[in-house]
Design a protein around this motif. Sequence first.
Motif, PDB file in Angstrom:
ATOM      1  N   PHE A  18       3.962   8.568  -1.955  1.00  0.00           N
ATOM      2  CA  PHE A  18       3.604   9.933  -2.338  1.00  0.00           C
ATOM      3  C   PHE A  18       4.251  10.915  -1.354  1.00  0.00           C
ATOM      4  O   PHE A  18       4.852  11.919  -1.756  1.00  0.00           O
ATOM      5  N   ALA A  19       4.095  10.631  -0.057  1.00  0.00           N
ATOM      6  CA  ALA A  19       4.597  11.530   0.984  1.00  0.00           C
ATOM      7  C   ALA A  19       6.118  11.623   0.950  1.00  0.00           C
ATOM      8  O   ALA A  19       6.693  12.703   1.119  1.00  0.00           O
ATOM      9  N   ALA A  20       6.773  10.500   0.720  1.00  0.00           N
ATOM     10  CA  ALA A  20       8.234  10.508   0.621  1.00  0.00           C
ATOM     11  C   ALA A  20       8.671  11.381  -0.552  1.00  0.00           C
ATOM     12  O   ALA A  20       9.623  12.165  -0.440  1.00  0.00           O
ATOM     13  N   GLY A  21       7.970  11.276  -1.670  1.00  0.00           N
ATOM     14  CA  GLY A  21       8.328  12.051  -2.848  1.00  0.00           C
ATOM     15  C   GLY A  21       8.240  13.551  -2.612  1.00  0.00           C
ATOM     16  O   GLY A  21       9.165  14.301  -2.958  1.00  0.00           O
ATOM     17  N   THR A  22       7.153  13.986  -2.003  1.00  0.00           N
ATOM     18  CA  THR A  22       7.001  15.427  -1.776  1.00  0.00           C
ATOM     19  C   THR A  22       7.980  15.925  -0.709  1.00  0.00           C
ATOM     20  O   THR A  22       8.518  17.035  -0.821  1.00  0.00           O
TER      21      THR A  22
END
Length: 331
Positions: free
Chosen positions: A184-188
């Motif tokens: 999730f964090a990588a995506g944002t």
Amino acid sequence: MADLPPAPVPGLPEIQALAAGDMDAIDALIRRRLASDVVLVNQVAEHIVSAGGKRLRPMLVALAGRATGEVTPRHHQLAAIVEFIHTSTLLHDDVVDESDLRRGRSTANALWGNAPSVLVGDFLYSRSFQLMVELDCMAVMQLLADTTNRIAEGEVLQLLHVRNPDTDEAAYLDVIERKTAVLFAAGTRLGALASGADEATQQALYDYGLQLGYAFQIADDVLDYDGDAAALGKNLGDDLAEGKATLPLIHAMVQADPATRERLRGIVQQGDTSAMPEVLAAIARADSLGYSRARAREYAAAAEAALASLPSNEAIAALRGLARHAVERGH
């Protein structure tokens, strides 16, 4: 962590409408880049990708891009990469967990067997690396290389906790961070990176994604004990059957009297789904679902708080809405 602030935010239908154009482009790219001249690769990959699901991770890339600038084909490619990585982990997870149902359909391993599922998972991982290299950006490759490595560590860490009744909340959260939250964090962060945002903005969106990942997974684990099996598209009690002690059960064991705690420990060790009524009774006595929902809401509030320094716009409002949806959803 503070309670969620009473700010007007869009619901899921409005968020999906905002991202619809980007999601159509991302889905089209995913299908184009799935193609292989090996028929079985196409069959297995198409089966799991066409199951749909929430497409939450690629949506986060697009919304983070829109929150910090204009969304471009580069964002769409990053979103496809994130979805390929996620899909490959699903294929591997279902083999490891011996699952036969996902999103209301038979799993790939149930239809084709374990070996094709693992190997097509590897194909999707390597296809994501090809897409990464095409973008020719070391920052992207560094982030995704680190992220996929953390996910792999999380898979192994979770395996070490299978049928382990001594898994505590800290160990449980460590698995969530690696298996769910880091992607999730990588995506944002990638969405902001592709928009040319500065480091502080990228970090704020990374922090948002990480906290959202915790909230989403805890809420998901609550639904395994308190959801609608048809809506979830999986069997209730799957976590217990797989010997996974998730937060509701971990909390119930901490709160239980010694005799009940020993009984619950034995159930976890055996993965005994026939004892589900006993487990549910212990969870109810300790209000462990209430405790777990409160923890999920804390992480959702922290996700919203991470956005506080960013200029307000409709995409930021949508990200806030996703944080709330993560803990309010029924499936």
